[in-house]
Design a protein around this motif. Sequence first.
Motif, PDB file in Angstrom:
ATOM      1  N   TRP A 154     -33.909  -9.387  18.254  1.00 61.76           N
ATOM      2  CA  TRP A 154     -34.230 -10.280  19.368  1.00 61.76           C
ATOM      3  C   TRP A 154     -33.858  -9.632  20.703  1.00 61.76           C
ATOM      4  N   HIS A 155     -34.801  -9.585  21.616  1.00 58.98           N
ATOM      5  CA  HIS A 155     -34.553  -9.044  22.956  1.00 58.98           C
ATOM      6  C   HIS A 155     -35.658  -9.530  23.885  1.00 58.98           C
ATOM      7  N   ALA A 156     -35.458  -9.297  25.171  1.00 55.87           N
ATOM      8  CA  ALA A 156     -36.524  -9.510  26.151  1.00 55.87           C
ATOM      9  C   ALA A 156     -36.650  -8.227  26.947  1.00 55.87           C
ATOM     10  N   ASP A 157     -37.865  -7.880  27.321  1.00 56.87           N
ATOM     11  CA  ASP A 157     -38.079  -6.686  28.142  1.00 56.87           C
ATOM     12  C   ASP A 157     -37.977  -7.116  29.609  1.00 56.87           C
ATOM     13  N   ASP A 158     -36.753  -7.526  29.975  1.00 60.93           N
ATOM     14  CA  ASP A 158     -36.555  -8.126  31.297  1.00 60.93           C
ATOM     15  C   ASP A 158     -35.801  -7.195  32.244  1.00 60.93           C
ATOM     16  N   GLN A 231     -37.379 -14.623  24.100  1.00 60.26           N
ATOM     17  CA  GLN A 231     -37.040 -13.355  23.441  1.00 60.26           C
ATOM     18  C   GLN A 231     -38.077 -13.111  22.346  1.00 60.26           C
ATOM     19  N   HIS A 232     -38.222 -11.852  21.952  1.00 61.06           N
ATOM     20  CA  HIS A 232     -39.144 -11.553  20.851  1.00 61.06           C
ATOM     21  C   HIS A 232     -38.483 -10.582  19.876  1.00 61.06           C
ATOM     22  N   SER A 233     -39.031 -10.534  18.664  1.00 60.65           N
ATOM     23  CA  SER A 233     -38.503  -9.634  17.636  1.00 60.65           C
ATOM     24  C   SER A 233     -39.583  -9.342  16.596  1.00 60.65           C
ATOM     25  N   PHE A 249     -47.527  -1.216  26.493  1.00 64.10           N
ATOM     26  CA  PHE A 249     -47.854  -0.713  27.829  1.00 64.10           C
ATOM     27  C   PHE A 249     -47.183  -1.610  28.867  1.00 64.10           C
ATOM     28  N   ARG A 250     -46.561  -0.970  29.853  1.00 66.88           N
ATOM     29  CA  ARG A 250     -45.809  -1.702  30.880  1.00 66.88           C
ATOM     30  C   ARG A 250     -46.098  -1.106  32.256  1.00 66.88           C
ATOM     31  N   ARG A 251     -45.766  -1.874  33.281  1.00 67.18           N
ATOM     32  CA  ARG A 251     -45.906  -1.363  34.650  1.00 67.18           C
ATOM     33  C   ARG A 251     -44.538  -1.345  35.335  1.00 67.18           C
TER      34      ARG A 251
END
Length: 253
Positions: A154-158, A231-233, A249-251
């Motif tokens: 579990w995490h967030a790409d924050d 959160q996602h996992s 893909f991220r910006r």
Amino acid sequence: MASRSRLRLAAAGENPIPQSKSGGEGGTERKPEEARRREVTDLGGGSEVVHVPRFVAREAAWGWFDYLDKRIPWTRPTIRVFGRSAVQPRDTCYVADEGLTDLRYSGHQPHAHSWDEFPVLKDILKAVHEALPGSHFNSLLLNRYKTGSDYVSWHADDEPLYGPTPEIASVTLGCEREFLLRKKLTKSQASLGSGEVAPKRLKVSAPQQHSFLLKHGSLLVMRGYTQRDWQHSVPKRAKASSPRINLTFRRVL
Ligand SMILES: O=C(O)CCC(=O)C(=O)O
Ligand SMILES: [Fe+2]
């Protein structure tokens, strides 16, 4: 649990999804309406997930998989989780535009490879940009889950470098795996749950959760406040017997 709040299926033609050149042979071609099918899940509070189950035709997706499986210089770094060192439970690689070397997560700073090293990644990026008009991704985190024992917890790409409302586009190749989303607890919910503020018998309701089965050739997009509020996992899955490659893909702003 299946997502209950699938709000609408976007009208065919609302957003262009690229047709693969190699998808027409061997009965692998998608019907146009199937290729354009996208399920939009409104998570509430300005968070949204878009799932395109057949983003790319099967054969083209296997071509991408084989190339990346062989050519990407996969590493399995040691990261820090809750103050302890551990080997990351999946292979990884980071690719970014020149100068974007700032990504840091779990005490680890990955080496930023150039897009020029992997021409196929430029093709995939182009297809993602065509499917998501207005998007401008400039970095990519690749993951390879070799077996069902590999996972992401579990995490967030924050991370602040993505800004407050990042759009993250995730392409799945190979073995299908379950992707879970759960609502972050507010501070008061978290303290209730720990029993610090209220007696233990005061029940705290389970966080809202959604599940998506991410199949070979699919695209999943997280938008709005999804990283701030959710959160996602990708949990371990005993039945997953073959590798899965995932590209997010991220910006970087
Ligand atoms: O493999 C996936 O579907 C998710 C990967 C992920 O969450 C990440 O790289 O931050
Ligand atoms: Fe993530």
